[in-house]
Design a protein around this motif. Structure first.
Motif, short mmCIF file in Angstrom:
data_model
loop_
_atom_site.label_atom_id
_atom_site.label_comp_id
_atom_site.label_asym_id
_atom_site.label_seq_id
_atom_site.Cartn_x
_atom_site.Cartn_y
_atom_site.Cartn_z
N THR A 95 4.79 3.09 -4.40
CA THR A 95 4.13 3.70 -5.55
C THR A 95 3.70 2.64 -6.56
O THR A 95 4.06 1.47 -6.44
CB THR A 95 5.08 4.68 -6.27
N ARG A 120 -6.30 -0.30 -8.32
CA ARG A 120 -5.29 -1.20 -7.74
C ARG A 120 -5.34 -2.55 -8.45
O ARG A 120 -4.32 -3.14 -8.76
CB ARG A 120 -5.59 -1.44 -6.26
N MET A 174 0.79 -1.23 0.00
CA MET A 174 0.00 0.00 0.00
C MET A 174 0.82 1.27 0.00
O MET A 174 0.44 2.27 -0.59
CB MET A 174 -0.92 0.01 1.22
N ASP A 175 1.94 1.28 0.71
CA ASP A 175 2.67 2.54 0.86
C ASP A 175 3.79 2.70 -0.16
O ASP A 175 4.59 3.62 -0.07
CB ASP A 175 3.22 2.65 2.28
N THR A 196 1.01 6.67 -4.81
CA THR A 196 1.09 5.51 -3.94
C THR A 196 -0.18 4.69 -4.10
O THR A 196 -1.26 5.23 -4.35
CB THR A 196 1.23 5.92 -2.46
N MET A 197 -0.03 3.39 -3.96
CA MET A 197 -1.16 2.48 -4.13
C MET A 197 -2.33 2.84 -3.23
O MET A 197 -3.48 2.76 -3.61
CB MET A 197 -0.72 1.04 -3.80
N ARG A 198 -2.02 3.25 -1.99
CA ARG A 198 -3.07 3.55 -1.03
C ARG A 198 -4.03 4.62 -1.54
O ARG A 198 -5.21 4.62 -1.20
CB ARG A 198 -2.44 3.99 0.30
N ARG A 199 -3.50 5.54 -2.37
CA ARG A 199 -4.34 6.64 -2.83
C ARG A 199 -5.26 6.24 -3.98
O ARG A 199 -6.15 6.96 -4.36
CB ARG A 199 -3.47 7.84 -3.21
N ASN A 206 5.38 -1.05 -7.21
CA ASN A 206 4.60 -2.28 -7.14
C ASN A 206 4.73 -3.09 -8.43
O ASN A 206 4.79 -4.31 -8.40
CB ASN A 206 3.13 -1.97 -6.87
#
Lengths: 515, 339
Positions: free
Chosen positions: A96, A148, A93-94, A139-142, A100
Motif C-alpha cells: 500500500t 506513484r 507495486m503490491d 495499493t501502489m499498483r492501482r 511504501n
C-alpha cells in the motif's frame, strides 16, 4: 549566492574512454529549482547519479552544505539529505501507499509490532501537506504513474531530504498530473528544499525554474537565472553543435515509391498516420521522448498492433500485424532497445545473423552450414564488424558492434525498406560515424530508410526529409531545404513541444498539424 | 574490455578454429580446460571411485543396466531440455507417464492383437496432454509452472480414473515385447534413447527449428522482430515433451507388463535435475542436448553405483541431492571464471 545546499566542482567522468562530463561545476541553492536541460546523451543523468552518490566521478567533488561527500556512496548521500527520483520508478507495486512510505523506517507500537494505524495516519498527514488526494490504504499498483511519483517524492522528503534530484519527472505522466507535480514542487520550494529538475521541455523550464543550466556533450554551456534568458537562447545552447566532417554526403533519392503507409491507426494513439518514402530516401522521424516514433515503426513492421490502414512496400500490400509477412515483403526493423529487442545475446554472431532469414539457409528445415557461414560472413564484412569470428557470442561484443550485427543480419537478402529506431543510441563516437556511412550506403543502393532519432544533428545531416511527431501523429514536415536552414532546430523543437511554430523566425515550413 | 579486445582482431571467420587449438600444454591451459569441462571431470571422478570400490561396476553388463534404467528418464529429459531452453518448465511429465501407461494397458488388456495400437494410443495421450500445456502457455499466457502443475495433478487423477483406482494387471505377455525385445543386441528402450539423443542433438544444432527454440528462450522480443512465430515454437516444445512422456510411459508399462497408476511419480524432478546439471539455464536460451545426456548419465551412474555398494536408499537421496547442488555450483562458478 546565499545558502548553497549542494555544490558540484569540476566534475569529470568518462565511460569506457568516452568523456560524458567535462569539468562541470554548479551550485543548488536551498529553496530554489534549477532546471537541467540538454539533449539525450548530454550527461544529465550522469550528473545526477554522481550528485546522488550512485556513480563515482573521475575528478572533481560534490559538497553538501560545504562538506565534501564521499564519492560513490549512495548511503552517505542519503544520510546527508540527497534524494533522487529516477525516471524509472521502483515502488513496491503490491504494497500500500503507507507501507511504501514507511518501508525501512516502520513505526512500531510499544510491544514491537507494526503500528499500521499510526503509519496510515502519518501518511495521510504527509500527503495532505502537499494537497494530494491519495488514499494511504490503496495499493501502489492501482495508482496512476503520476501519483506513484508523488508518493516517491513525499517519501524522500519526509525522510529528511533537503536536496531533491528529479530525472525527467514529467516524461511519463499526463498533463493533469504535471500540474499536480508543479504544485508539489512549489510547496517543496517554500519548505527550503533545493531541487535539480531534468527536462528538455521549454514550458516546464519556464513554469518551474529559478535558474537554467544547460549541458551539451558533457560540458556546461549555460548557467543563468531564468529572468535573464530567452527561449531561443536556451534552445540554441542545447543543440548548437559542430556538425562538419562527421556525416557522409547524401545521394539524391530515386522517384519510385518504396513504402506507402496510409491511415495507419497505431493501437493506443487517437490519430492515423500517412507517410511515403521513395527508394534511396532517408526519412527522419523527430520528436520528444514518448511522441510515438518507436510505436509507429513497430506498427509498420507489425510487432505492434495497428487497427486500421494499409502498408504497401514496392507496390505490394503487406499484411498488418505480421512481422514474418513484413520480412518477406522486404522490410527490416532495427529496434531501439538493442539488448532487449535486437540481438539474442546468448547466441553467436552466425546464429543471430541467420535468424531473420532462416528459410534462405535451410533445405527442408536443415541448416546449410557453409552457405549461411558464407552469406552471414559477407554481410558482417560489409559493415566491418570487429569480432573474433562468427562463433563469438553477441553479448560479448561492444555496443557499436552489437548494433552492426543487428543491422547487418538483414543484409543477407534484399531489403526494400529499412526501419531504424535510434540507430546510434549507446554507441560510441567512432562506431557512430561508421553506422552513418552504412546507412547512407544502404540508401544509395536503393533502400528506403525511415530513421527515428532524438539526436538532432542525426536528423539534420542524415535525412533527406523529416517528420516531426507529437502524440503519435505527424505534427510537421520539413524538406531538405528546410533542414539546412539556420532556424530549423528551433522549428523542430517548436513542432515537437506543441508550441506555435509561426512565432519561430522560420521562413518556410509545411503545416500538417490537425489533419 | 571487449571493445579493445575486438578492436585489435579483424573479422576472420576462418581463423577462429585455428585460434581455439591449444598451441601449448601449459598449466593455465589445462586449468582452463578443467574448468570448462567441469561436469565431465565430476563424471570421471565418480566413475573412477565406483570402479575402484567394486569390480562389478565397470562391466559391460552393468553399463547396459545403467542404460536400461536411464532410457525412460532420457526421453522426458530430452523434452524437458527444449522446454527449459524456452525459459519454461514442464512439471507434468511424471503424471503423463502414468496416464499414458494406464491408457496403453487399458487398450491392450484381453486384446493381444492391439499391441501396436496401445503404443500409438499412449503417444497420442501424451501428445494431447502436452498440447494442452502448450496451448495454455503460448496462447493463454498461463505461467508454465502453473499450467504444468495443473496438468501434473489432472493427469495423475485421470490415471487412477482409467484404472478405476487400481493397477491394471493380467496384460498379455506380448505387451512386454516393447521394452524387452532387442535390436542389435540392445533392448528397444536403449535404442530409442540413443536415437532420440542423436536426433534431437542434430535438430537443435543443425535445423532452423532448433535455432528458433534457442532464440525464443534467449530473447523472445528479438526473436519476434526477426520473424519467428514465438507462440508456435512455445506450443511445439510442450507438445513434444508430452509426446516423449507418452512414449516413455508405454515403455515403462511394458517393462513390468502392467499398468500401475503411480508409475513415473517424481520422475519430472530427475529430468529437470539432468537438464540443469547439463548446464542449462532455467531462464532459457542456454543449454544443450548433449549436456542433458551427460547430466542424465551422471545421475543414473550415481544411482547404480550406490546400489552396487548397497548404500541405503535414504542415504542415496541425501548424496544425490548434495551432488546435484554441488555440480551446478561448480558450473555457475566456472561460468563466472570464463566470463
Amino acid at each position: 549566492m546565499e545558502d548553497v545546499a549542494l555544490e558540484c566542482r569540476d566534475l569529470d567522468k568518462a565511460f569506457g574512454g568516452v568523456p560524458v562530463l567535462k569539468g562541470v561545476s554548479l551550485a543548488l541553492e536551498a529553496g530554489s529549482v534549477t532546471a537541467l536541460a540538454g539533449e539525450n546523451g548530454a550527461g544529465k543523468s550522469t550528473l545526477m547519479k554522481i550528485a546522488s552518490g550512485q556513480v563515482k566521478p573521475d575528478g572533481g567533488r560534490v559538497l553538501i552544505g560545504g562538506e565534501p561527500l564521499p564519492h560513490g556512496d549512495p548511503q552517505a548521500a542519503h544520510r546527508n539529505g540527497v534524494a533522487i527520483i529516477p525516471q524509472e520508478l521502483a515502488p513496491i507495486m503490491d504494497m500500500t501507499v503507507y507501507e511504501n512510505l514507511f518501508i525501512g523506517r516502520e513505526l512500531r507500537t510499544r510491544t514491537g509490532l507494526l503500528d499500521r494505524r499510526g503509519m496510515a495516519r502519518r501518511a495521510r498527514e504527509l500527503l495532505d501537506v502537499f494537497g494530494v488526494e491519495i488514499d494511504p490504504q490503496a495499493t501502489m499498483r492501482r495508482l496512476p504513474v503520476g501519483l506513484r511519483q508523488l508518493v516517491e517524492i513525499v517519501k524522500s522528503t519526509s525522510g529528511g531530504a533537503r536536496i531533491l534530484l528529479l530525472d525527467e519527472p514529467s516524461s511519463a505522466i499526463s498533463e493533469r498530473e504535471v500540474e499536480r507535480l508543479y504544485a508539489v514542487i512549489g510547496r517543496l520550494r517554500e519548505q527550503g528544499v533545493a531541487m535539480l529538475y531534468t527536462t528538455h521541455k521549454m514550458e516546464e523550464i519556464r513554469a518551474l525554474a529559478d535558474r537554467v543550466v544547460v549541458l551539451r556533450d558533457g560540458g556546461l554551456v549555460l548557467d543563468r537565472p531564468i529572468g535573464d534568458i530567452t527561449d531561443d537562447e536556451i534552445v540554441h545552447a542545447m543543440i548548437g553543435r559542430e556538425l562538419q566532417g562527421f556525416f557522409p554526403d547524401l545521394h539524391a533519392p530515386g522517384d519510385e515509391i518504396a513504402l506507402q503507409v496510409s491511415g495507419l491507426h497505431v493501437s493506443g494513439y487517437p490519430r492515423p498516420v500517412d507517410l511515403t518514402v521513395r527508394r534511396g530516401e532517408i526519412l527522419g522521424l523527430a520528436g520528444l521522448v514518448g511522441a510515438g516514433r518507436t510505436e509507429l515503426l513497430e506498427a509498420i513492421f507489425g510487432v505492434r498492433r495497428s487497427t486500421a490502414g494499409t502498408v504497401t512496400v514496392a507496390g505490394r500490400p503487406v499484411r498488418r500485424n505480421a512481422p514474418a509477412a513484413a520480412i518477406t515483403g522486404g522490410m527490416a526493423l532495427v529496434p531501439e532497445d538493442r539488448k532487449g529487442a535486437g540481438a539474442v545475446l546468448t547466441m553467436n554472431v552466425l546464429d543471430n545473423g541467420s535468424l531473420p532469414r532462416l528459410s534462405r539457409f535451410t533445405v527442408a528445415g536443415w541448416l546449410r552450414q557453409r552457405s549461411r557461414g558464407r552469406q552471414v560472413g559477407a554481410a558482417m564484412e560489409s559493415v566491418k564488424l570487429r569480432s573474433r569470428g562468427l562463433s563469438q557470442q553477441v553479448g560479448t561484443l561492444s555496443g557499436g558492434n552489437q548494433q552492426k550485427v543487428v543491422l547487418a543480419r538483414w543484409l543477407t537478402g534484399s531489403v526494400n525498406v529499412l526501419l531504424l529506431d535510434e540507430p546510434t543510441r549507446g554507441v560510441d563516437v567512432g562506431a557512430r560515424s561508421e553506422i552513418y556511412r552504412i546507412i547512407t550506403e544502404l540508401a544509395a543502393s536503393g533502400m528506403a530508410v525511415v530513421m527515428a532519432s532524438s539526436d538532432m544533428p542525426e536528423i539534420l545531416s542524415l535525412a533527406h526529409r523529416a517528420l516531426v511527431m507529437r502524440g503519435g501523429a505527424v505534427a510537421g514536415e520539413l524538406a531538405r531545404e528546410d533542414l539546412s536552414s539556420p532556424h530549423v532546430q528551433d522549428l523542430i523543437f517548436r513542432y515537437a513541444a506543441g508550441l506555435n511554430p509561426d512565432s519561430a523566425p522560420a521562413p518556410r515550413h509545411t503545416e500538417k498539424e490537425g489533419r | 574490455m571487449t571493445t579493445q579486445e575486438s578492436a585489435q582482431e579483424p573479422t576472420n571467420p576462418g581463423g577462429a578454429a585455428a585460434r581455439l587449438l591449444p598451441w601449448r600444454l601449459s598449466g593455465p591451459w589445462i586449468r582452463d580446460q578443467l574448468i570448462r569441462h567441469s561436469m565431465v571431470v565430476v563424471m570421471l571422478l565418480i566413475i573412477a571411485y565406483f570402479s575402484y570400490r567394486s569390480a562389478r561396476f565397470g562391466t559391460l553388463d552393468n553399463l547396459q543396466t545403467i542404460a536400461i534404467a536411464a532410457a525412460p528418464f532420457a526421453l522426458i529429459a530430452l523434452g524437458q531440455t527444449l522446454v527449459i531452453l524456452t525459459g519454461g518448465i514442464d512439471l507434468s511429465v511424471g503424471s503423463v507417464i502414468a496416464l499414458s501407461a494406464m491408457t496403453a494397458a487399458y487398450t491392450v488388456k484381453d486384446h493381444p492383437e492391439r499391441l501396436w495400437l496401445s503404443l500409438v494410443v499412449a503417444m497420442l495421450v501424451g501428445l494431447a496432454a502436452g498440447a494442452v500445456n502448450g496451448f495454455l502457455v503460448s496462447k493463454v499466457n498461463v505461467p508454465p509452472f502453473i499450467a504444468t502443475l495443473g496438468m501434473l495433478t489432472t493427469a495423475s487423477g485421470l490415471a487412477y480414473v482409467v484404472g478405476q483406482g487400481a493397477p491394471i494387471n493380467g496384460l498379455p505377455q506380448n505387451f512386454g515385447e516393447i521394452a524387452n525385445n532387442q535390436i542389435f543386441g540392445l533392448q528397444i528402450p536403449v535404442v530409442v534413447m540413443i536415437v532420440g539423443i542423436v536426433a534431437l542433438a542434430l535438430i537443435m544444432k543443425r535445423t532452423s527449428y532448433g535455432m528458433r527454440v534457442y532464440a525464443v528462450g534467449g530473447n523472445p522480443v528479438a526473436a519476434q522482430i526477426a520473424g519467428v512465430k514465438t507462440t508456435r515454437i512455445l506450443f511445439s516444445v510442450y507438445a513434444l515433451s508430452g509426446l516423449l512422456a507418452g512414449l516413455s510411459g508405454v515403455m515403462l508399462a511394458s517393462r513390468v507388463i502392467s499398468g500401475p497408476p503411480n508409475l513415473g511419480e517424481g520422475y519430472e524432478l530427475d529430468a529437470i535435475a539432468a537438464v540443469v546439471i547439463g548446464g542449462a539455464s532455467l531462464l532459457g536460451g542456454r543449454g544443450s542436448i548433449l549436456g542433458t545426456a551427460l547430466g542424465l548419465f551422471l545421475i543414473q551412474t550415481l544411482n547404480n553405483g550406490l546400489d552396487i555398494l548397497v548404500v541405503p536408499a535414504y542415504w542415496q537421496s541425501v548424496i544425490k541431492g548434495a551432488l546435484i547442488v554441488a555440480a551446478v555450483t561448480v558450473d555457475v562458478w566456472s561460468a563466472k571464471r570464463r566470463g
